[in-house]
Write a protein that holds these residues in place. Structure first.
Motif, PDB file in Angstrom:
ATOM      1  N   PHE A   7     -45.368  37.766  61.640  1.00 42.99           N
ATOM      2  CA  PHE A   7     -45.355  37.830  60.574  1.00 42.99           C
ATOM      3  C   PHE A   7     -43.678  37.372  59.951  1.00 42.99           C
ATOM      4  O   PHE A   7     -42.981  37.984  58.775  1.00 42.99           O
ATOM      5  N   ARG A   8     -43.055  37.310  60.203  1.00 46.96           N
ATOM      6  CA  ARG A   8     -41.389  37.303  60.591  1.00 46.96           C
ATOM      7  C   ARG A   8     -41.104  35.842  58.249  1.00 46.96           C
ATOM      8  O   ARG A   8     -40.736  36.346  57.954  1.00 46.96           O
ATOM      9  N   GLU A   9     -41.682  34.710  59.611  1.00 43.20           N
ATOM     10  CA  GLU A   9     -41.448  33.965  58.002  1.00 43.20           C
ATOM     11  C   GLU A   9     -41.782  34.341  56.300  1.00 43.20           C
ATOM     12  O   GLU A   9     -41.736  34.342  55.506  1.00 43.20           O
ATOM     13  N   GLY A  15     -39.324  39.405  51.417  1.00 43.77           N
ATOM     14  CA  GLY A  15     -38.544  41.017  51.533  1.00 43.77           C
ATOM     15  C   GLY A  15     -36.818  40.422  51.258  1.00 43.77           C
ATOM     16  O   GLY A  15     -36.976  39.139  50.696  1.00 43.77           O
ATOM     17  N   THR A  16     -36.137  41.837  51.318  1.00 50.85           N
ATOM     18  CA  THR A  16     -34.605  40.717  50.570  1.00 50.85           C
ATOM     19  C   THR A  16     -33.681  40.804  52.488  1.00 50.85           C
ATOM     20  O   THR A  16     -34.373  42.122  53.113  1.00 50.85           O
ATOM     21  N   VAL A  17     -33.789  39.619  52.389  1.00 54.65           N
ATOM     22  CA  VAL A  17     -33.151  39.983  54.333  1.00 54.65           C
ATOM     23  C   VAL A  17     -31.450  40.168  54.365  1.00 54.65           C
ATOM     24  O   VAL A  17     -30.928  39.533  53.329  1.00 54.65           O
ATOM     25  N   VAL A  18     -30.989  41.291  54.985  1.00 49.56           N
ATOM     26  CA  VAL A  18     -29.696  41.359  54.968  1.00 49.56           C
ATOM     27  C   VAL A  18     -29.456  40.991  56.697  1.00 49.56           C
ATOM     28  O   VAL A  18     -29.716  41.403  57.470  1.00 49.56           O
ATOM     29  N   ARG A  19     -27.998  40.733  56.450  1.00 52.69           N
ATOM     30  CA  ARG A  19     -27.321  41.035  58.015  1.00 52.69           C
ATOM     31  C   ARG A  19     -26.785  42.008  58.556  1.00 52.69           C
ATOM     32  O   ARG A  19     -26.201  43.202  57.934  1.00 52.69           O
ATOM     33  N   PHE A  20     -27.344  41.850  60.325  1.00 51.48           N
ATOM     34  CA  PHE A  20     -25.970  43.401  60.187  1.00 51.48           C
ATOM     35  C   PHE A  20     -25.455  43.043  61.705  1.00 51.48           C
ATOM     36  O   PHE A  20     -25.730  42.496  62.304  1.00 51.48           O
ATOM     37  N   CYS A  35     -37.693  51.740  52.702  1.00 46.07           N
ATOM     38  CA  CYS A  35     -38.262  50.585  52.925  1.00 46.07           C
ATOM     39  C   CYS A  35     -38.322  50.356  54.631  1.00 46.07           C
ATOM     40  O   CYS A  35     -38.098  51.280  55.136  1.00 46.07           O
ATOM     41  N   MET A  36     -39.548  49.455  54.698  1.00 38.66           N
ATOM     42  CA  MET A  36     -39.559  49.441  55.727  1.00 38.66           C
ATOM     43  C   MET A  36     -38.796  48.248  56.527  1.00 38.66           C
ATOM     44  O   MET A  36     -38.737  47.143  55.311  1.00 38.66           O
ATOM     45  N   TYR A  37     -38.542  47.564  57.958  1.00 34.28           N
ATOM     46  CA  TYR A  37     -37.510  46.442  58.211  1.00 34.28           C
ATOM     47  C   TYR A  37     -38.750  45.718  58.846  1.00 34.28           C
ATOM     48  O   TYR A  37     -39.414  46.387  59.799  1.00 34.28           O
ATOM     49  N   ILE A  38     -38.583  44.575  58.792  1.00 36.12           N
ATOM     50  CA  ILE A  38     -39.229  42.902  60.120  1.00 36.12           C
ATOM     51  C   ILE A  38     -37.641  43.250  60.435  1.00 36.12           C
ATOM     52  O   ILE A  38     -36.859  42.667  59.752  1.00 36.12           O
ATOM     53  N   VAL A  39     -38.032  42.765  62.230  1.00 35.75           N
ATOM     54  CA  VAL A  39     -36.411  41.904  62.453  1.00 35.75           C
ATOM     55  C   VAL A  39     -36.492  40.869  62.818  1.00 35.75           C
ATOM     56  O   VAL A  39     -38.091  40.118  63.046  1.00 35.75           O
ATOM     57  N   ALA A  86     -35.456  41.917  57.429  1.00 35.47           N
ATOM     58  CA  ALA A  86     -36.293  41.857  56.200  1.00 35.47           C
ATOM     59  C   ALA A  86     -36.927  43.588  55.836  1.00 35.47           C
ATOM     60  O   ALA A  86     -37.106  43.606  56.553  1.00 35.47           O
ATOM     61  N   LEU A  87     -36.260  43.248  54.418  1.00 37.27           N
ATOM     62  CA  LEU A  87     -36.609  44.172  53.737  1.00 37.27           C
ATOM     63  C   LEU A  87     -37.880  44.388  53.108  1.00 37.27           C
ATOM     64  O   LEU A  87     -37.842  43.823  52.633  1.00 37.27           O
TER      65      LEU A  87
END
Length: 122
Positions: A7-9, A15-20, A35-39, A86-87
């Motif tokens: 489900f990443r795509e 979602g809102t993509v954030v780099r950590f 929110c929830m997060y998908i790695v 992805a948030l």
């Protein structure tokens, strides 16, 4: 059993993509959920009461339970290596549940896996 869907795509598009960076805290135990997060890439360590519960790798999700029930976070999520997540806020989460085939199975599998990991850590 069917091959799991990546489900990443979908998450990247909706979602809102954030780099950590390594060591970044995504959320702490007792934080309110937003929110929830998908790695999308990298990995995240989940700890509770100073004990490592699980390492979440790409294509996996975290933060689902608190998003569903509105209760504070039950664990802390810390980034282990450079990661992109992805948030998904509640509105985007509901859209995916209602409009993306099999997303609800992904969510249920993630929740089941997390419960088993927590039980194993106890």
């Amino acid at each position: 059993m069917l091959e799991p869907i990546d489900f990443r795509e979908f998450a990247r598009a909706l979602g809102t993509v954030v780099r950590f960076s390594p060591g970044d805290i995504i959320f702490r135990e007792k934080d309110p959920p937003s929110c929830m997060y998908i790695v999308l890439s990298g990995c995240v360590e989940i700890t509770a009461h100073d004990k490592v519960i699980e390492i979440i790798h790409e294509s996996r999700a975290l933060g689902i339970l608190s998003l569903l029930d509105g209760q504070p976070r039950t664990a802390t999520a810390r980034v282990k290596e450079p990661s992109e997540l992805a948030l998904m806020d509640m509105k985007k989460f509901r859209y995916m549940v209602e409009e993306i085939p099999n997303f609800v199975w992904f969510v249920m599998t993630e929740l089941a896996d997390r419960l088993r990991a927590t039980n194993a850590a106890l």
